[in-house]
Design a protein around this motif. Structure first.
Motif, PDB file in Angstrom:
ATOM      1  N   TRP A  25      33.286  43.788  40.138  1.00 55.49           N
ATOM      2  CA  TRP A  25      33.630  44.121  41.524  1.00 55.49           C
ATOM      3  C   TRP A  25      32.587  44.976  42.229  1.00 55.49           C
ATOM      4  N   THR A  26      31.662  45.574  41.499  1.00 59.99           N
ATOM      5  CA  THR A  26      30.620  46.354  42.180  1.00 59.99           C
ATOM      6  C   THR A  26      29.514  45.460  42.716  1.00 59.99           C
ATOM      7  N   SER A  27      29.162  44.412  41.978  1.00 56.61           N
ATOM      8  CA  SER A  27      28.083  43.524  42.410  1.00 56.61           C
ATOM      9  C   SER A  27      28.592  42.252  43.071  1.00 56.61           C
ATOM     10  N   GLY A  28      29.837  41.869  42.782  1.00 52.57           N
ATOM     11  CA  GLY A  28      30.380  40.633  43.313  1.00 52.57           C
ATOM     12  C   GLY A  28      29.967  39.400  42.531  1.00 52.57           C
ATOM     13  N   LEU A  29      29.412  39.604  41.346  1.00 52.05           N
ATOM     14  CA  LEU A  29      28.961  38.478  40.531  1.00 52.05           C
ATOM     15  C   LEU A  29      30.054  38.007  39.581  1.00 52.05           C
ATOM     16  N   ALA A  30      30.116  36.692  39.408  1.00 51.17           N
ATOM     17  CA  ALA A  30      31.029  36.120  38.421  1.00 51.17           C
ATOM     18  C   ALA A  30      30.381  36.260  37.049  1.00 51.17           C
ATOM     19  N   LEU A  31      31.053  36.942  36.131  1.00 49.15           N
ATOM     20  CA  LEU A  31      30.557  37.077  34.765  1.00 49.15           C
ATOM     21  C   LEU A  31      30.888  35.839  33.958  1.00 49.15           C
ATOM     22  N   GLY A  32      31.843  35.078  34.454  1.00 49.42           N
ATOM     23  CA  GLY A  32      32.238  33.818  33.852  1.00 49.42           C
ATOM     24  C   GLY A  32      33.275  33.173  34.740  1.00 49.42           C
ATOM     25  N   ALA A  33      33.342  31.847  34.738  1.00 50.36           N
ATOM     26  CA  ALA A  33      34.318  31.141  35.557  1.00 50.36           C
ATOM     27  C   ALA A  33      34.675  29.831  34.882  1.00 50.36           C
ATOM     28  N   LEU A  34      35.892  29.372  35.140  1.00 51.74           N
ATOM     29  CA  LEU A  34      36.385  28.138  34.542  1.00 51.74           C
ATOM     30  C   LEU A  34      37.343  27.475  35.526  1.00 51.74           C
ATOM     31  N   GLY A  35      37.370  26.167  35.550  1.00 50.97           N
ATOM     32  CA  GLY A  35      38.253  25.449  36.451  1.00 50.97           C
ATOM     33  C   GLY A  35      37.647  25.326  37.832  1.00 50.97           C
ATOM     34  N   GLU A  36      38.507  25.113  38.812  1.00 51.03           N
ATOM     35  CA  GLU A  36      38.067  24.961  40.197  1.00 51.03           C
ATOM     36  C   GLU A  36      37.787  26.327  40.819  1.00 51.03           C
ATOM     37  N   ALA A  37      36.975  26.324  41.864  1.00 50.40           N
ATOM     38  CA  ALA A  37      36.740  27.532  42.654  1.00 50.40           C
ATOM     39  C   ALA A  37      37.496  27.390  43.959  1.00 50.40           C
ATOM     40  N   SER A  38      38.309  28.372  44.303  1.00 47.13           N
ATOM     41  CA  SER A  38      39.137  28.263  45.503  1.00 47.13           C
ATOM     42  C   SER A  38      38.311  28.124  46.772  1.00 47.13           C
ATOM     43  N   THR A  49      36.274  37.830  46.495  1.00 47.98           N
ATOM     44  CA  THR A  49      37.341  38.576  45.826  1.00 47.98           C
ATOM     45  C   THR A  49      36.880  39.986  45.482  1.00 47.98           C
ATOM     46  N   ALA A  50      35.591  40.151  45.183  1.00 51.49           N
ATOM     47  CA  ALA A  50      35.059  41.491  44.906  1.00 51.49           C
ATOM     48  C   ALA A  50      35.133  42.374  46.149  1.00 51.49           C
ATOM     49  N   ASP A  51      34.906  41.780  47.322  1.00 50.78           N
ATOM     50  CA  ASP A  51      35.049  42.542  48.573  1.00 50.78           C
ATOM     51  C   ASP A  51      36.462  43.093  48.707  1.00 50.78           C
ATOM     52  N   MET A  52      37.459  42.264  48.398  1.00 43.03           N
ATOM     53  CA  MET A  52      38.855  42.719  48.464  1.00 43.03           C
ATOM     54  C   MET A  52      39.117  43.816  47.439  1.00 43.03           C
ATOM     55  N   ALA A  53      38.597  43.628  46.236  1.00 44.26           N
ATOM     56  CA  ALA A  53      38.811  44.611  45.180  1.00 44.26           C
ATOM     57  C   ALA A  53      38.216  45.962  45.567  1.00 44.26           C
ATOM     58  N   ARG A  54      36.994  45.951  46.084  1.00 41.71           N
ATOM     59  CA  ARG A  54      36.356  47.205  46.502  1.00 41.71           C
ATOM     60  C   ARG A  54      37.158  47.885  47.605  1.00 41.71           C
ATOM     61  N   ALA A  55      37.637  47.107  48.559  1.00 40.80           N
ATOM     62  CA  ALA A  55      38.425  47.680  49.649  1.00 40.80           C
ATOM     63  C   ALA A  55      39.687  48.345  49.111  1.00 40.80           C
ATOM     64  N   ALA A  56      40.379  47.680  48.200  1.00 38.37           N
ATOM     65  CA  ALA A  56      41.612  48.248  47.644  1.00 38.37           C
ATOM     66  C   ALA A  56      41.338  49.535  46.882  1.00 38.37           C
TER      67      ALA A  56
END
Length: 137
Positions: A25-38, A49-56
């Motif tokens: 959430w600090t860099s906004g990078l995906a460390l891993g992903a699987l399946g579809e991307a919304s 999603t990292a932007d939302m996490a940082r805001a919260a």
């Protein structure tokens, strides 16, 4: 303790799972992903999603600062007071649960869940367990 790949595979095994990621959430990078991307692209989804996490985490209305003595500096390695974030749309749930690891981490597990076939309560409980056990490789 599962690593990123095992964590994502277990998240995708949940009923209704469409996509999952572990995001810094600090860099906004995906460390891993699987399946579809919304958002159509895992990196874009991770950044948004990292932007939302940082805001919260940064806004005190969601995560009030812990009381501390005057002059104390905040502890950057303290886990965020926010446990998870949930965004609902007409067709999906977007769930983000912060890693609860014993080491310095700024990661969360993100799950894109189909609203008709997914079970939100089960997904929240399972993501909590996965985030707690997550080992960043």
């Amino acid at each position: 303790m599962p690593g990123i790949d095992a964590c994502l595979q277990e998240a995708m095994a949940l009923p209704g799972a469409r996509g999952a990621a572990v995001v810094d959430w600090t860099s906004g990078l995906a460390l891993g992903a699987l399946g579809e991307a919304s958002g159509g692209d895992h990196e874009v989804t991770a950044a948004e999603t990292a932007d939302m996490a940082r805001a919260a985490i940064e806004y005190t209305v969601f995560a009030p600062p812990a009381p501390r003595a005057l002059g104390d500096l905040p502890t950057p390695t303290a886990p965020p007071a926010v446990e998870d974030l949930l965004v609902t749309t007409a067709s999906a749930y977007h769930l983000m649960h912060f890693a609860d690891a014993a080491f310095d981490t700024h990661a969360f597990v993100y799950l894109w869940l189909d609203r008709d076939t997914g079970n939100l309560a089960l997904a929240r409980m399972r993501l909590r367990d996965l985030a707690r056990e997550l080992v960043l490789e």
